[in-house]
Motif scaffolding. Structure first.
Motif, mmCIF file in Angstrom:
data_model
loop_
_atom_site.group_PDB
_atom_site.id
_atom_site.type_symbol
_atom_site.label_atom_id
_atom_site.label_comp_id
_atom_site.label_asym_id
_atom_site.label_seq_id
_atom_site.Cartn_x
_atom_site.Cartn_y
_atom_site.Cartn_z
ATOM 1 N N LEU A 42 46.943 29.255 37.406
ATOM 2 C CA LEU A 42 45.815 30.170 37.413
ATOM 3 C C LEU A 42 45.465 30.608 35.997
ATOM 4 C CD1 LEU A 42 46.945 32.393 40.413
ATOM 5 C CD2 LEU A 42 45.083 30.730 40.430
ATOM 6 N N ILE A 43 44.191 30.822 35.768
ATOM 7 C CA ILE A 43 43.735 31.311 34.471
ATOM 8 C C ILE A 43 44.015 32.804 34.382
ATOM 9 C CG2 ILE A 43 41.719 31.674 32.993
ATOM 10 C CD1 ILE A 43 40.471 29.237 34.344
ATOM 11 N N GLN A 44 44.680 33.207 33.316
ATOM 12 C CA GLN A 44 44.921 34.626 33.055
ATOM 13 C C GLN A 44 43.911 35.084 31.998
ATOM 14 O OE1 GLN A 44 47.264 36.230 35.004
ATOM 15 N NE2 GLN A 44 47.416 34.212 35.974
ATOM 16 N N PHE A 45 42.920 35.842 32.408
ATOM 17 C CA PHE A 45 41.820 36.183 31.514
ATOM 18 C C PHE A 45 41.681 37.675 31.247
ATOM 19 C CE2 PHE A 45 40.327 35.870 35.884
ATOM 20 C CZ PHE A 45 39.698 37.092 36.074
ATOM 21 N N SER A 46 42.371 38.522 32.009
ATOM 22 C CA SER A 46 42.101 39.963 31.946
ATOM 23 C C SER A 46 42.535 40.610 30.638
ATOM 24 C CB SER A 46 42.770 40.675 33.124
ATOM 25 O OG SER A 46 44.180 40.549 33.062
ATOM 26 N N ASP A 47 43.410 39.962 29.879
ATOM 27 C CA ASP A 47 43.852 40.542 28.608
ATOM 28 C C ASP A 47 42.826 40.373 27.491
ATOM 29 O OD1 ASP A 47 46.248 41.458 29.615
ATOM 30 O OD2 ASP A 47 47.366 39.646 29.077
ATOM 31 N N TRP A 48 41.865 39.479 27.692
ATOM 32 C CA TRP A 48 40.915 39.247 26.606
ATOM 33 C C TRP A 48 39.452 39.382 27.002
ATOM 34 C CZ3 TRP A 48 37.684 35.085 27.496
ATOM 35 C CH2 TRP A 48 38.120 34.134 28.426
ATOM 36 N N VAL A 49 39.150 39.467 28.285
ATOM 37 C CA VAL A 49 37.764 39.609 28.716
ATOM 38 C C VAL A 49 37.406 41.092 28.852
ATOM 39 C CG1 VAL A 49 36.142 39.243 30.612
ATOM 40 C CG2 VAL A 49 37.654 37.390 29.899
ATOM 41 N N GLU A 50 36.310 41.485 28.243
ATOM 42 C CA GLU A 50 35.764 42.831 28.403
ATOM 43 C C GLU A 50 34.372 42.695 29.007
ATOM 44 O OE1 GLU A 50 35.956 44.565 24.483
ATOM 45 O OE2 GLU A 50 37.865 45.521 24.971
ATOM 46 N N ALA A 51 34.209 43.219 30.202
ATOM 47 C CA ALA A 51 32.975 42.995 30.959
ATOM 48 C C ALA A 51 32.036 44.195 30.859
ATOM 49 C CB ALA A 51 33.300 42.708 32.420
ATOM 50 N N ASP A 52 30.769 43.890 30.672
ATOM 51 C CA ASP A 52 29.729 44.920 30.716
ATOM 52 C C ASP A 52 29.256 45.151 32.145
ATOM 53 O OD1 ASP A 52 28.996 45.323 27.682
ATOM 54 O OD2 ASP A 52 29.173 43.154 27.986
ATOM 55 N N TYR A 53 29.323 44.099 32.954
ATOM 56 C CA TYR A 53 28.904 44.179 34.355
ATOM 57 C C TYR A 53 29.898 43.383 35.201
ATOM 58 C CZ TYR A 53 24.476 45.280 32.009
ATOM 59 O OH TYR A 53 23.517 45.819 31.191
ATOM 60 N N MET A 54 30.197 43.913 36.383
ATOM 61 C CA MET A 54 31.027 43.179 37.337
ATOM 62 C C MET A 54 30.380 43.217 38.702
ATOM 63 S SD MET A 54 34.971 44.064 36.253
ATOM 64 C CE MET A 54 35.577 42.858 37.433
ATOM 65 N N LEU A 55 30.379 42.065 39.380
ATOM 66 C CA LEU A 55 29.796 41.913 40.705
ATOM 67 C C LEU A 55 30.796 41.185 41.589
ATOM 68 C CD1 LEU A 55 27.531 41.256 38.340
ATOM 69 C CD2 LEU A 55 26.056 40.796 40.279
ATOM 70 N N PHE A 56 30.668 41.360 42.868
ATOM 71 C CA PHE A 56 31.487 40.612 43.812
ATOM 72 C C PHE A 56 30.684 40.433 45.086
ATOM 73 C CE2 PHE A 56 32.503 45.064 43.595
ATOM 74 C CZ PHE A 56 32.273 45.502 44.886
ATOM 75 N N THR A 57 30.956 39.353 45.797
ATOM 76 C CA THR A 57 30.179 39.046 46.993
ATOM 77 C C THR A 57 30.676 39.785 48.227
ATOM 78 O OG1 THR A 57 31.554 37.085 47.345
ATOM 79 C CG2 THR A 57 29.477 36.774 46.155
ATOM 80 N N LEU A 73 36.671 45.934 32.979
ATOM 81 C CA LEU A 73 35.382 46.627 32.887
ATOM 82 C C LEU A 73 35.418 47.633 31.737
ATOM 83 C CD1 LEU A 73 32.594 46.803 34.258
ATOM 84 C CD2 LEU A 73 33.497 48.715 35.603
ATOM 85 N N LYS A 74 34.470 47.525 30.833
ATOM 86 C CA LYS A 74 34.383 48.453 29.711
ATOM 87 C C LYS A 74 34.178 49.889 30.209
ATOM 88 C CE LYS A 74 32.351 45.121 26.454
ATOM 89 N NZ LYS A 74 31.153 44.804 25.634
ATOM 90 N N LYS A 75 34.502 50.849 29.360
ATOM 91 C CA LYS A 75 34.342 52.253 29.741
ATOM 92 C C LYS A 75 32.896 52.581 30.093
ATOM 93 C CE LYS A 75 38.301 54.163 27.244
ATOM 94 N NZ LYS A 75 38.751 55.139 26.213
ATOM 95 N N ASP A 76 31.964 51.934 29.406
ATOM 96 C CA ASP A 76 30.539 52.149 29.714
ATOM 97 C C ASP A 76 29.983 50.999 30.548
ATOM 98 O OD1 ASP A 76 30.674 50.222 27.760
ATOM 99 O OD2 ASP A 76 29.016 51.012 26.566
ATOM 100 N N GLY A 77 30.883 50.183 31.123
ATOM 101 C CA GLY A 77 30.437 49.071 31.957
ATOM 102 C C GLY A 77 29.989 49.533 33.331
ATOM 103 N N LYS A 78 29.338 48.638 34.037
ATOM 104 C CA LYS A 78 28.771 48.968 35.341
ATOM 105 C C LYS A 78 29.293 48.009 36.413
ATOM 106 C CE LYS A 78 24.395 50.961 33.668
ATOM 107 N NZ LYS A 78 24.681 50.884 32.214
ATOM 108 N N LEU A 79 29.647 48.579 37.543
ATOM 109 C CA LEU A 79 29.974 47.816 38.737
ATOM 110 C C LEU A 79 28.706 47.751 39.570
ATOM 111 C CD1 LEU A 79 32.672 46.597 39.773
ATOM 112 C CD2 LEU A 79 32.908 48.625 41.208
ATOM 113 N N ILE A 80 28.199 46.548 39.814
ATOM 114 C CA ILE A 80 26.955 46.393 40.566
ATOM 115 C C ILE A 80 27.320 46.004 41.992
ATOM 116 C CG2 ILE A 80 24.716 45.261 40.663
ATOM 117 C CD1 ILE A 80 24.886 44.766 37.701
#
Length: 251
Positions: A42-57, A73-80
């Protein structure tokens, strides 16, 4: 827009200097009893990815990972969030800015358009698909939708889709362990259905997702296929496709 395939159904989009995660999951351990072990690393990405927006189905844990939300998710990021899932999401996630949208309602920020559209879950739970668009690229993400009668309508109302990310493993599930009676009917699109759905969406390319990584001989039985099957069905349906391996980037 830059597109990177993550684990299973997850993708990472980069546009206008912003990072977007859709169905990004890193920890599948909770579903191990029914999915089995991942057959690839599995790809381990959470240590280096900083998201401005996150979505899920939807909220199945192979599409919704609370730990990824917390870490990425960044501190000023948004969960859509699709409005029908809002109440459930708020039970799991706190202190996060949410943008709540009804089906076909668009949210526009930083030159990026986000819109949830109709989908149908294989076991009757709430699900949406997502359309994300910038000035150059428009993608459709179908989570693990089953076949439904709205693909024609979605194709007419959402023109110029470049890439349709759709499940293709046509999995038969036996989830009696969680109270669902066995059904031999697939709980996600199979290969031919995915090609047909992409064709009805008028997508330039189908990008298969949600396949290959998990199988369980009793509880989670996917339909297998190979490169010859992909080529054959693509020609039959008249729909082009592109294969992205986990971690691979499409620009």
């Amino acid at each position: 827009m830059e597109i990177q395939k993550l684990n299973w159904a997850g993708i990472k989009l980069t546009s206008q200097g912003k990072t977007i995660l859709i169905d990004a999951v890193e920890d599948f351990s909770y579903y191990k009893p029914v999915l089995g072990d991942a057959v690839e690393d599995l790809i381990q990405f959470s240590d280096w990815v900083e998201a401005d927006y996150m979505l899920f189905t939807h909220l199945h844990l192979d599409h919704f990972d609370k730990s990824v939300i917390k870490k990425c998710l960044k501190k000023d990021g948004k969960l859509i969030v699709y409005s029908e899932l809002e109440a459930f999401v708020r039970k799991y996630v706190e202190d996060v800015e949410m943008v709540v949208l009804n089906l076909d309602e668009a949210f526009i920020e930083n030159g990026i358009i986000f819109k949830p559209v109709f989908a149908m879950d294989g076991v009757g739970e709430i699900q949406s698909s997502w359309i994300v668009e910038d000035q150059d690229t428009k993608i459709f993400h179908g989570g693990d939708t089953i076949w439904h009668n709205q693909f024609w309508k979605l194709g007419k109302e959402n023109e110029n889709i470049d890439y349709a990310f759709l499940p293709v493993n046509g999995v038969v599930v036996n989830f009696e362990v969680i109270g669902l009676e066995y059904s031999p009917v697939p709980a996600s699109l199979n290969l031919k259905e995915a090609f047909a759905a992409a064709h009805l969406l008028h997508a330039k390319k189908l990008v298969p997702i949600h396949y290959g990584l998990f199988a369980h001989e009793k509880f989670y039985i996917p339909r297998e296929f190979d490169e010859k099957d992909l080529e054959r069905v693509s020609e039959e349906v008249g729909q082009e496709y592109v294969i992205l391996k986990d971690g691979e980037v499409l620009v």
